[in-house]
Write an enzyme that holds these catalytic residues in place. Structure first.
Site, PDB file in Angstrom:
ATOM      1  N   HIS A   1     104.618  71.736 -89.709  1.00 44.93           N
ATOM      2  CA  HIS A   1     105.181  70.202 -88.792  1.00 44.93           C
ATOM      3  C   HIS A   1     106.568  70.675 -88.303  1.00 44.93           C
ATOM      4  O   HIS A   1     107.146  71.725 -88.140  1.00 44.93           O
ATOM      5  CB  HIS A   1     105.154  69.254 -89.724  1.00 44.93           C
ATOM      6  CG  HIS A   1     105.839  69.561 -91.103  1.00 44.93           C
ATOM      7  ND1 HIS A   1     107.323  69.857 -91.197  1.00 44.93           N
ATOM      8  CD2 HIS A   1     105.529  69.742 -92.449  1.00 44.93           C
ATOM      9  CE1 HIS A   1     107.430  70.202 -92.634  1.00 44.93           C
ATOM     10  NE2 HIS A   1     106.664  69.988 -93.227  1.00 44.93           N
TER      11      HIS A   1
ATOM     12  N   HIS B   1     108.971  72.742 -90.404  1.00 42.46           N
ATOM     13  CA  HIS B   1     108.865  74.131 -90.079  1.00 42.46           C
ATOM     14  C   HIS B   1     109.274  74.708 -88.700  1.00 42.46           C
ATOM     15  O   HIS B   1     109.764  75.773 -88.381  1.00 42.46           O
ATOM     16  CB  HIS B   1     107.419  74.628 -90.382  1.00 42.46           C
ATOM     17  CG  HIS B   1     106.784  74.180 -91.524  1.00 42.46           C
ATOM     18  ND1 HIS B   1     105.842  73.306 -91.760  1.00 42.46           N
ATOM     19  CD2 HIS B   1     106.726  74.729 -92.996  1.00 42.46           C
ATOM     20  CE1 HIS B   1     105.277  73.015 -93.012  1.00 42.46           C
ATOM     21  NE2 HIS B   1     105.886  73.918 -93.509  1.00 42.46           N
TER      22      HIS B   1
ATOM     23  N   GLN C   1     102.050  80.432-106.831  1.00 39.90           N
ATOM     24  CA  GLN C   1     102.847  79.351-107.031  1.00 39.90           C
ATOM     25  C   GLN C   1     102.094  77.958-107.344  1.00 39.90           C
ATOM     26  O   GLN C   1     103.036  77.227-107.432  1.00 39.90           O
ATOM     27  CB  GLN C   1     103.846  79.423-105.907  1.00 39.90           C
ATOM     28  CG  GLN C   1     103.317  78.741-104.565  1.00 39.90           C
ATOM     29  CD  GLN C   1     104.328  79.092-103.404  1.00 39.90           C
ATOM     30  OE1 GLN C   1     104.496  80.025-103.246  1.00 39.90           O
ATOM     31  NE2 GLN C   1     104.730  77.866-102.924  1.00 39.90           N
TER      32      GLN C   1
ATOM     33  N   LYS D   1     115.217  71.189 -97.581  1.00 33.79           N
ATOM     34  CA  LYS D   1     114.478  69.972 -98.322  1.00 33.79           C
ATOM     35  C   LYS D   1     113.841  70.878 -99.806  1.00 33.79           C
ATOM     36  O   LYS D   1     113.926  70.048-100.471  1.00 33.79           O
ATOM     37  CB  LYS D   1     113.179  69.708 -97.311  1.00 33.79           C
ATOM     38  CG  LYS D   1     112.402  68.677 -97.812  1.00 33.79           C
ATOM     39  CD  LYS D   1     110.961  68.553 -97.367  1.00 33.79           C
ATOM     40  CE  LYS D   1     110.172  68.259 -98.580  1.00 33.79           C
ATOM     41  NZ  LYS D   1     109.105  69.264 -98.933  1.00 33.79           N
ATOM     42  N   ASP D   2     113.766  71.854 -99.698  1.00 32.40           N
ATOM     43  CA  ASP D   2     113.275  72.490-100.911  1.00 32.40           C
ATOM     44  C   ASP D   2     114.767  73.306-101.610  1.00 32.40           C
ATOM     45  O   ASP D   2     114.718  74.481-101.793  1.00 32.40           O
ATOM     46  CB  ASP D   2     112.452  73.631-100.756  1.00 32.40           C
ATOM     47  CG  ASP D   2     110.971  72.953-100.211  1.00 32.40           C
ATOM     48  OD1 ASP D   2     110.410  72.339-101.060  1.00 32.40           O
ATOM     49  OD2 ASP D   2     110.922  73.139 -99.096  1.00 32.40           O
TER      50      ASP D   2
HETATM   51  P1  AMP Z   1     106.189  75.259 -97.061  1.00 30.73           P
HETATM   52  O1  AMP Z   1     105.216  75.692 -95.999  1.00 30.73           O
HETATM   53  O2  AMP Z   1     106.189  73.903 -97.349  1.00 30.73           O
HETATM   54  O3  AMP Z   1     106.330  76.433 -98.191  1.00 30.73           O
HETATM   55  O4  AMP Z   1     107.876  75.346 -96.332  1.00 30.73           O
HETATM   56  C1  AMP Z   1     108.164  76.356 -95.745  1.00 30.73           C
HETATM   57  C2  AMP Z   1     109.388  76.131 -95.238  1.00 30.73           C
HETATM   58  O5  AMP Z   1     109.886  75.104 -94.511  1.00 30.73           O
HETATM   59  C3  AMP Z   1     110.395  76.099 -96.654  1.00 30.73           C
HETATM   60  O6  AMP Z   1     111.706  76.771 -96.515  1.00 30.73           O
HETATM   61  C4  AMP Z   1     110.683  74.680 -96.539  1.00 30.73           C
HETATM   62  O7  AMP Z   1     111.829  74.333 -97.194  1.00 30.73           O
HETATM   63  C5  AMP Z   1     110.767  74.597 -94.996  1.00 30.73           C
HETATM   64  N1  AMP Z   1     110.547  72.840 -94.718  1.00 30.73           N
HETATM   65  C6  AMP Z   1     109.503  72.302 -95.274  1.00 30.73           C
HETATM   66  N2  AMP Z   1     109.661  70.874 -94.871  1.00 30.73           N
HETATM   67  C7  AMP Z   1     111.047  70.855 -94.095  1.00 30.73           C
HETATM   68  C8  AMP Z   1     111.609  69.778 -93.615  1.00 30.73           C
HETATM   69  N3  AMP Z   1     111.259  68.560 -93.531  1.00 30.73           N
HETATM   70  N4  AMP Z   1     112.715  70.082 -92.823  1.00 30.73           N
HETATM   71  C9  AMP Z   1     113.232  71.306 -92.868  1.00 30.73           C
HETATM   72  N5  AMP Z   1     112.519  72.397 -93.582  1.00 30.73           N
HETATM   73  C10 AMP Z   1     111.238  72.224 -94.274  1.00 30.73           C
END
Ligand code: AMP
Length: 279
Positions: free
Chosen positions: A29, A32, A56, A145-146
C-alpha cells in the site's frame, strides 16, 4: 525484474555498491510505496523483498490468510521505483529448516507486541539478518509505524556491527488518520469506522502532553477515555516508554514512544506517536 532465487539475487547485485533495501511481506500500500520512493532518491539500485515470513507468525495467527498477490505487488513496487523484487519461496529461504536464529534481548522483544507474540521478533530479526546477508544493502528502509520493530532492528544492526544504516520513514495514514496497514482490509465497515479513534486517542495524549501533562498514567488514561467512543475496540496495550531503551517511567523526562495495540473485532491494529522530551 522479479527474482525468486538467492543465487540470482546475488548475481545481479554482485557489482553494485549503492543498494537501498525495503523488506516487506507484500500486500503493498502507500505506506510501503513511500519507503520505496524514498530509497529511489538515494540509491543506484533499489531492492524490495516480498516474503511472508512463516517464522514471525505464531501457529494461531494469520500466516495462511495473509494477503498474497505477487503480480499486483510487483507492478506497484516497480512503479514506485524498485529495480528488483525479491520474492523467494519459504524453501528457498529456510530449506528443510534452519537451526540458526538471531535473538535480541528480551528487554526489547518481550514487551509491547512481544508480550502477546513471544516468538514474533525472533522471526523478524532472523529473516531481516538473512535478507541483509543476501542483498548487502548500504541502507535499509523501515516504517515508523512498526516502531518496536525499528528499535529492535537498529539494535541488531548496531550490536552485530552490520555495515549498513537503518533509515526510518514516517507513517503514512488514510484520509481520517488511520495508519495504512495490510490488515485494515480485514475490518468490516463498522470496525473501519471506529478505527479512526485509534489515532484520535493518540492525538489526545499528544495534546495533553503539549499542554504540560507529563504523568504517564494520566496520559494513558486519556487514551482509554477517547477510545471509549469506539464500542468495538478492545485494548491490547497502551504504553509510554523510553524511545530507544523501551524502559517504563512514571513521568516523561525524555523522548518517549507512545505505542498502542487495539483489537477491532478479530483484527489487531498497532499505532504509535513519538513525544520529543524536553519540548
Ligand atoms: P510489512 O509488509 O507489514 O512487514 O511492512 C513492511 C515495511 O513497511 C515495514 O518497515 C513497515 O513498518 C512499513 N510500513 C507498513 N505500513 C506503513 C505505513 N502506514 N507507513 C509507513 N511505513 C509502513
Amino acid at each position: 525484474m522479479l527474482i525468486d532465487s538467492i543465487s540470482k539475487m546475488r548475481q545481479v547485485l554482485s557489482n553494485k555498491n549503492n543498494i537501498g533495501f525495503v523488506p516487506t511481506m507484500g500486500a503493498l500500500h502507500e505506506g510501503h510505496l513511500s519507503l520505496i520512493k524514498t530509497a529511489r532518491k538515494h540509491h543506484e539500485v533499489v531492492v524490495v523483498s516480498i516474503f511472508v515470513n512463516p517464522s514471525q507468525f505464531a501457529p494461531h495467527e494469520d500466516y495462511d490468510t495473509y494477503p498474497r498477490n505477487i503480480d499486483k505487488d510487483y507492478a506497484l513496487a516497480i512503479s514506485a521505483g524498485a529495480d528488483y523484487v525479491f520474492s523467494p519461496s519459504v524453501f528457498e529461504i529456510y530449506g528443510t529448516g534452519s537451526l540458526t536464529h538471531v535473538i535480541v534481548d528480551p528487554t526489547l522483544t518481550d514487551i509491547l507486541c512481544g508480550a502477546t507474540r513471544p516468538t514474533h521478533f525472533k522471526g523478524v530479526t532472523t529473516v531481516v539478518a538473512l535478507l541483509i546477508n543476501i542483498i548487502k544493502p548500504q541502507k535499509i528502509y523501515l516504517g515508523e509505524k512498526d516502531a518496536q520493530q525499528v528499535i529492535i532492528l537498529k539494535r541488531m544492526v548496531k550490536d552485530l556491527h552490520m555495515d549498513l544504516k537503518v533509515v526510518t520513514c514516517p507513517t503514512i495514514r488514510d484520509y481520517d488518520g488511520l495508519a495504512l496497514s495490510s490488515r485494515n482490509a480485514n475490518l468490516n465497515i463498522q470496525e473501519r469506522h471506529e478505527a479512526v479513534y485509534l489515532y484520535q486517542s493518540l492525538l489526545m495524549i499528544k495534546k495533553l502532553y503539549t499542554l504540560g501533562e507529563l504523568n504517564v498514567e494520566t496520559l494513558k488514561k486519556s487514551f482509554t477515555e477517547v477510545l471509549k467512543n469506539a464500542t468495538l475496540a478492545k485494548i491490547d496495550y497502551v504504553e509510554i516508554l523510553g524511545y530507544d531503551d523501551l524502559q517504563s517511567m512514571k513521568t516523561i523526562e525524555k523522548k518517549v514512544l507512545v505505542a498502542v495495540a487495539v483489537f477491532f473485532g478479530k483484527t489487531r491494529l498497532i499505532d504509535n506517536i513519538v513525544l520529543e522530551g524536553g519540548e
